[in-house]
Design a protein around this motif. Structure first.
Motif, short mmCIF file in Angstrom:
data_model
loop_
_atom_site.label_atom_id
_atom_site.label_comp_id
_atom_site.label_asym_id
_atom_site.label_seq_id
_atom_site.Cartn_x
_atom_site.Cartn_y
_atom_site.Cartn_z
N SER A 53 0.61 -1.41 -0.09
CA SER A 53 -0.01 0.07 0.04
C SER A 53 0.84 1.28 -0.12
O SER A 53 2.09 1.41 0.50
N GLN A 54 0.00 2.25 -0.36
CA GLN A 54 1.03 3.72 -0.45
C GLN A 54 1.30 3.90 1.47
O GLN A 54 3.13 4.51 1.04
N PRO A 55 0.54 3.95 2.25
CA PRO A 55 1.19 4.36 3.19
C PRO A 55 2.17 3.49 4.07
O PRO A 55 2.97 4.07 4.17
N THR A 56 2.36 2.26 3.40
CA THR A 56 3.01 1.19 3.96
C THR A 56 4.96 1.38 3.00
O THR A 56 6.09 2.05 3.75
N ALA A 57 4.98 1.78 1.53
CA ALA A 57 5.56 2.24 1.23
C ALA A 57 6.27 3.97 2.26
O ALA A 57 7.28 3.93 1.56
N SER A 58 5.47 4.41 2.49
CA SER A 58 5.50 5.85 2.79
C SER A 58 6.54 6.02 4.24
O SER A 58 6.98 6.57 4.30
N VAL A 59 6.19 4.27 4.41
CA VAL A 59 6.86 4.48 5.86
C VAL A 59 8.42 4.10 5.43
O VAL A 59 9.43 4.76 6.40
N HIS A 60 8.58 3.90 4.02
CA HIS A 60 9.51 2.76 4.23
C HIS A 60 10.65 4.27 2.99
O HIS A 60 12.02 3.71 3.17
N LEU A 61 9.55 4.92 2.47
CA LEU A 61 10.86 6.36 1.88
C LEU A 61 11.09 7.01 2.94
O LEU A 61 12.00 7.90 2.65
N LYS A 62 10.15 7.16 4.11
CA LYS A 62 10.25 8.27 4.59
C LYS A 62 11.42 7.65 5.41
O LYS A 62 12.55 8.69 6.32
N MET A 63 12.26 6.29 5.98
CA MET A 63 12.87 5.94 6.88
C MET A 63 14.07 6.35 6.19
O MET A 63 15.53 7.06 6.63
N MET A 64 14.21 5.69 4.44
CA MET A 64 15.41 5.98 3.83
C MET A 64 15.76 7.53 3.45
O MET A 64 16.69 7.83 3.83
N THR A 65 14.39 8.32 4.02
CA THR A 65 14.85 10.08 3.13
C THR A 65 15.45 10.78 4.34
O THR A 65 16.98 10.99 4.72
N GLY A 66 14.58 9.77 5.91
CA GLY A 66 15.46 10.35 7.32
C GLY A 66 17.17 10.00 7.41
O GLY A 66 17.36 11.27 8.22
N ALA A 67 17.33 8.74 7.15
CA ALA A 67 19.07 8.51 7.07
C ALA A 67 19.85 8.72 6.07
O ALA A 67 21.03 8.75 6.10
N GLY A 68 19.30 9.78 5.13
CA GLY A 68 19.92 10.18 4.01
C GLY A 68 20.36 9.93 2.88
O GLY A 68 21.19 10.01 1.97
N LEU A 69 19.51 8.77 2.64
CA LEU A 69 19.75 7.99 1.11
C LEU A 69 19.26 8.25 0.70
O LEU A 69 19.34 7.98 -1.24
N LEU A 70 17.94 9.09 0.60
CA LEU A 70 17.07 9.38 -0.80
C LEU A 70 16.64 11.25 -0.44
O LEU A 70 17.00 10.98 1.02
N THR A 71 16.72 11.71 -1.53
CA THR A 71 16.02 13.43 -1.49
C THR A 71 14.43 12.96 -1.30
O THR A 71 14.03 12.03 -2.87
N SER A 72 13.75 13.63 -1.69
CA SER A 72 12.35 13.93 -2.26
C SER A 72 12.01 15.40 -2.32
O SER A 72 12.35 15.75 -2.17
N LYS A 73 11.01 15.06 -2.86
CA LYS A 73 10.98 16.32 -3.78
C LYS A 73 8.98 16.18 -3.97
O LYS A 73 8.55 15.86 -4.45
N ARG A 74 8.68 17.58 -3.84
CA ARG A 74 7.19 17.48 -3.85
C ARG A 74 6.48 18.61 -5.51
O ARG A 74 6.86 19.37 -5.66
N ILE A 75 5.59 17.77 -5.93
CA ILE A 75 5.22 18.09 -7.16
C ILE A 75 3.59 18.08 -6.67
O ILE A 75 3.21 17.40 -6.64
N ARG A 76 2.91 19.00 -6.87
CA ARG A 76 1.58 19.37 -6.81
C ARG A 76 0.92 18.53 -5.07
O ARG A 76 1.83 18.49 -4.55
N GLN A 77 0.38 17.02 -5.72
CA GLN A 77 -0.28 16.50 -4.33
C GLN A 77 0.98 15.35 -4.66
O GLN A 77 1.21 14.07 -3.05
N TRP A 78 1.65 15.26 -4.96
CA TRP A 78 2.42 14.19 -5.16
C TRP A 78 4.39 14.65 -4.37
O TRP A 78 4.80 15.34 -5.06
N THR A 79 4.59 12.60 -3.87
CA THR A 79 6.30 13.04 -3.21
C THR A 79 7.08 12.36 -4.63
O THR A 79 6.47 11.06 -4.62
N PHE A 80 8.24 13.04 -5.14
CA PHE A 80 8.58 11.99 -5.20
C PHE A 80 10.46 11.47 -4.83
O PHE A 80 11.06 12.75 -4.36
N TYR A 81 10.86 10.11 -5.23
CA TYR A 81 11.77 9.65 -4.85
C TYR A 81 13.37 9.69 -5.80
O TYR A 81 13.38 9.31 -6.51
#
Length: 99
Positions: A53-81
């Motif tokens: 699910s999107q919420p499950t993926a979000s947990v993984h992506l936020k953890m990776m972003t918080g650890a500095g492995l990914l960057t995120s960018k908002r475009i409209r209502q979406w977040t890109f990694y």
């Protein structure tokens, strides 16, 4: 390296995401908003490819972003990694020094 980095790398799913994001055009279809390479991959596409699910993926992506492995960018209502290549090179170097 912080504990957050080790936690982020401790999941097969998160390692798979890093691998896919290494060459996003080979692993994801074109997006309506945002360029796969320049802007990153939409979190929804990552969730679909993981089969979660999107919420499950979000947990993984936020953890990776918080650890500095990914960057995120908002475009409209979406977040890109995308991978933070500089941080990943530094991580690789730090691991190599410990071996």
């Amino acid at each position: 390296m912080t504990v957050d980095v080790y936690r982020a790398l401790a999941s097969e799913r998160r390692l798979q995401i890093l691998e896919w994001l290494k060459d996003p055009r080979a692993h994801f279809p074109p997006q309506v908003d945002g360029d796969l390479v320049k802007d990153g991959v939409c979190g929804l596409l990552i969730a679909q490819k993981l089969g979660v699910s999107q919420p499950t993926a979000s947990v993984h992506l936020k953890m990776m972003t918080g650890a500095g492995l990914l960057t995120s960018k908002r475009i409209r209502q979406w977040t890109f990694y995308k991978r933070d290549e500089r941080a990943l090179r530094a991580l690789k170097s730090a691991i190599a020094k410990r071996l």
